[in-house]
Design an enzyme around this catalytic site. Structure first.
Site, mmCIF file in Angstrom:
data_model
loop_
_atom_site.group_PDB
_atom_site.id
_atom_site.type_symbol
_atom_site.label_atom_id
_atom_site.label_comp_id
_atom_site.label_asym_id
_atom_site.label_seq_id
_atom_site.Cartn_x
_atom_site.Cartn_y
_atom_site.Cartn_z
ATOM 1 N N ASP A 79 28.380 87.791 -3.926
ATOM 2 C CA ASP A 79 29.079 88.076 -2.655
ATOM 3 C C ASP A 79 30.419 88.711 -3.332
ATOM 4 O O ASP A 79 31.195 88.167 -3.820
ATOM 5 C CB ASP A 79 29.528 86.956 -2.098
ATOM 6 C CG ASP A 79 30.469 87.215 -0.718
ATOM 7 O OD1 ASP A 79 30.708 88.387 -0.368
ATOM 8 O OD2 ASP A 79 30.984 86.031 -0.144
ATOM 9 N N HIS A 129 35.221 83.722 2.204
ATOM 10 C CA HIS A 129 34.764 84.704 1.100
ATOM 11 C C HIS A 129 35.442 84.448 -0.220
ATOM 12 O O HIS A 129 36.593 84.806 -0.014
ATOM 13 C CB HIS A 129 34.465 85.903 1.337
ATOM 14 C CG HIS A 129 33.777 86.276 2.441
ATOM 15 N ND1 HIS A 129 32.150 86.679 2.197
ATOM 16 C CD2 HIS A 129 33.988 86.661 3.699
ATOM 17 C CE1 HIS A 129 31.713 87.000 3.470
ATOM 18 N NE2 HIS A 129 32.769 86.931 4.226
#
Lengths: 548, 548
Positions: free
Chosen positions: B188, B361
């Site tokens: 990611d 994130h």
């Protein structure tokens, strides 16, 4: 009695415009524009509603501009339609104003008058003493206004950290105002949400020096055209590294010319190179300074990113620096440009990953310092959205200013001072005027609503001619759509729409009273339902039925 | 040979969808949507072009969903139009998916199958081992996929800092993958621009505790409906302070119900209160949890801010907390809501001024840590705009992964692994499909362009009937505009436009060949010039001329 009224800037970022009144004498500080909000489709920019000034145009004795940014000078051409007072500003500010007025062919019947921080200026009952402030444009000032009710200090846009040319804000002069006694301080609220203080421009210079040292090829820096201080920093660093400088782009070349003529920008002849000679130098000898750091689609940088710039083709080894903030609303456009520059092999340096920009607006600690310097009796937060004004008012409260002497006003509210006491007393008409092409104020809520529907759903026009005597269709129905669906899909869709219209016509016998009106309205309803049922959209339906 | 192809998510935030292929066996990981970009006027959302999967629908043996966010599950209803493979996901993910499919009346012929991190799953030649990851939604997983060519690790969306429920990412399991040997890591890239590491959720809990202690009245918290971990945190803190909790809003009530049923959310009965009983409690006993933190115009929070919420009227003493990021593009809408809440007297706490949100994130340090844990042979940055992928690839390089084993791919590019060696080999068709109402893919570049022009300039339709024999005007010209100017201004403007049309008609004698076509085209030109000259705009001109 002294009255202070903001026609813009209280409750918004932009549109800065403040009126000072003593009896019938008026002074206007700044006349700024704002770029349109998302919902203002097709609008070029926004200016304050100046109808308050229009009613007694001769009362305005002067317009004073604090600095050369659009949110402080952009509405001036429109203000000059209403009043013919003299305009005052520093040399650089007026340089950009003159250029703007010439471009728009607007006259300034009262003339443009250069002011200086060394020379107070009397305008009617007001005496203005200008105070040098550090900001992201050169030659900005705050104003100490001596009024019959006392001294009012307007900071303009400012920060207290050191600026690129080492000058920065004249804190001593603000402090001397404090010693004399300040009736009211009007202070810039833009960055009240940011803790601490702005970093000095020297930090940015260090980062640039490192970038210049590390970059193997051309360096292309994009920034705001009016940020002369930073342009000078880059020129100096480039020169020291033995690189030539190319300043390229219509607006930046114009503002650099003005700054050079006034001594604010020096590009030595051995460093200054025209873009036409770009090919004569190896990449490692070049720094290009240009605009487009906000992702503006027609800018030099956008054309470089898309490969359509005539002279500059981005190639591996190039380093592109975006030396400015990502203004909210522009992030996606800026992001796309960065992505495309990377795709072309350039290295890209931007605010999020490197210290290559500092704001021109004071952070909280600097705002505190301004209150400490001026020790005002009343506090008026200006230049900010409503939340910024609220937070700035709270800061003033924390700094010991009495709740009752903090005047949290919005546009149009009248702040009145009499015998040392300030209060909010009534309000005057104000608002926003949208400028679209040549139209000033002819686009409003209704037009924007129509545009919004058109933009999301498109339009379908139906034309048909009926025989006046028999009621029989002589022509049509012809159906045309724009912005609804693909043309290939349109075929089948519009064919069925055709049948829907014919059904409506059949239902209404020729004897029906007001047949055409009824038919129009039924066609609208039937097509609206049809499109919603088949494709889930509600295009604007325009039926044209004529009897011949 | 193993092939990995992203149909979305490489070069954009959203649309995450990755295909794994071994011979003819296919596995799809995630099927996400993206919210429309500014220029996609009227579009509801965007999904990946799935035509690649459509060609051989039976090859797809399974679809695995990593977590319940729209950018990972939102395109599933459209994927199910193409394939009938079984869907796999954790209990909470499938809970939200089931609800979504029921709402849209979409069947999942292959069924929805709950997976667990304790139980590997075999799908054709692939064996999937799920790894718990911490993210801003509960029950998220990364996947270790055993393929005939080796072990591939897909992180899903993750962070490494502690999450609200104390569980967080199972770093040991990632580390065990590293020990076994990882052929490729897909990681990611969303927050690669952010230095350091995300703060643990416990920091957010501390801030909330302070807010609850200090607030004199009601506390209203707005957040994302699926952020169950944070809802639990708020419930716990509220309960400890003796406050009741009201969860209000359609989407948040639905997701809370699913989470409660699965044991992910516990609201004790003595704390859980219905909004209908709001008036029975003093403000200091209440915490309301709702949605609308992105400024969505129809959300509960927007209605509170505008004073149109039925049950909740904002009043002085209320504290509103926006516990989420300001997503780029939404800042102005969020800002307006904050301003209006302040105007109604509430105190407002938001990300910019307080620690009331943390990203789901991983930041740079955590991304480094993921590489360290898995020690992959190849590195594939995923989930990010192109610049994020570039920066993540550079990070991998800095961490010692060979340039040649970093595979920087974009959507549709085929990443091929054979005998331990990976490379980018060709590409397949991919792209974005726009969903507008019931239409999937019927709005494209041409329609968007028409909508843009309509949105900025409006439309003018001209209707006229001519006598076929004599060429004389029998009806009209009738001129109607939408989205051009104010109606009052329209009168005079359209009257003059009328004359412009009549002039064109006069110029073309009835004998002119193709008279109607020529007239149409000349009317367009003449009116375009007329409007540009008078008001500086270029509306779409639609002429309808009929001969009867």
């Amino acid at each position: 009695m002294l009255r202070i009224i903001a026609l813009g800037g209280l409750g918004e970022i932009g549109l800065n415009m403040t009126v000072f009144e003593s009896d019938d004498a008026r002074l206007v500080v700044d006349a700024g524009l704002m770029f349109p909000e998302d919902y203002m489709l097709g609008v070029d920019f926004v200016i304050p509603d100046m109808s308050y000034l229009r009613r007694h145009p001769s009362r305005t004795l002067g317009v004073v501009l604090t600095h050369a940014h659009e949110d402080h000078i952009g509405a001036l051409p429109y203000l000059l339609r209403e009043i013919d007072a003299p305009i005052f500003g520093t040399a650089f500010t007026l340089g950009l104003v003159r250029q703007k007025l010439e471009e728009l062919e607007v006259a300034a019947p009262g003339g443009l008058h250069v002011i200086s921080c060394e020379r107070p200026l009397a305008i009617g009952p007001f005496t203005l003493d200008f105070i040098r402030v550090g900001h992201s444009v050169v030659d900005g000032v705050g104003i100490a206004i001596d009024t019959p009710e006392g001294l009012v200090v307007h900071t303009g846009d400012f920060k207290l950290s050191r600026t690129a040319d080492g000058s920065g804000t004249d804190v001593q002069k603000f402090s001397r105002c404090g010693e004399r006694g300040v009736l009211a301080l009007l202070s810039d609220s833009t960055n009240i949400e940011r803790e601490g203080a702005t970093v000095p421009d020297s930090r940015i210079a260090e980062t640039f020096t490192q970038i210049v040292e590390k970059s193997p090829g051309r360096i292309i820096v994009a920034l705001f055209a009016s940020n002369i201080g930073r342009i000078q920093t880059i020129v100096d660093i480039a020169r020291q590294a033995g690189r030539k400088v190319i300043i390229s782009g219509r607006s930046i070349e114009a503002s650099a010319e003005i700054a050079k003529a006034l001594g604010y920008l020096t590009v030595p002849r051995d460093t200054d190179v025209s873009i036409d000679l770009l090919e004569d130098y190896p990449g490692e000898d070049i720094v290009i300074i240009t605009t487009g750091s906000q992702g503006e689609p027609m800018s030099a940088l956008a054309r470089m990113a898309s490969g359509t710039h005539k002279q500059i083709k981005i190639q591996p080894g190039d380093t592109v620096v975006l030396s400015s903030k990502f203004i909210p609303g522009n992030e996606r456009a800026i992001g796309k440009i960065i992505d495309n520059l990377y795709r072309r092999g350039a290295d890209v340096i931007y605010e999020k990953i490197s210290d290559i920009h500092v704001s021109g607006h004071a952070f909280r600690d600097e705002l505190k310092q301004m209150i400490r310097l001026t020790r005002p009796r009343h506090f008026v937060p200006v230049h900010g959205e409503y939340r910024h004004l609220v937070l700035h008012a709270r800061l003033a409260r924390e700094m010991g200013i009495d709740e009752g002497r903090i005047l949290l006003a919005e546009n149009g509210q009248v702040i009145e001072f009499e015998k040392g006491v300030g209060r909010i007393a009534g309000c005057v008409d104000t608002g926003r005027v949208l400028v679209d092409g040549k139209g000033v104020g002819d686009v409003g809520r209704a037009v924007l609503k129509e545009r919004r529907v058109l933009s999301e759903e498109g339009v379908v026009a139906v034309t048909m001619a009926l025989d006046e005597a028999t009621g029989i269709i002589m022509y049509g129905p012809e159906i045309v759509s724009r912005g609804v669906v693909f043309e290939t899909a349109t075929g089948h869709l519009l064919q069925d729409a055709h049948c829907v219209v014919l059904e409506v016509v059949e239902e209404l016998s020729p004897e029906t009273p007001d047949r055409v009106e009824r038919m129009s309205s039924r066609i609208q309803t039937a097509l609206r339902q049809y499109f919603f049922y088949t494709i889930g959209r509600r295009p604007v339906i325009l039926p044209f039925i004529m009897e011949v």
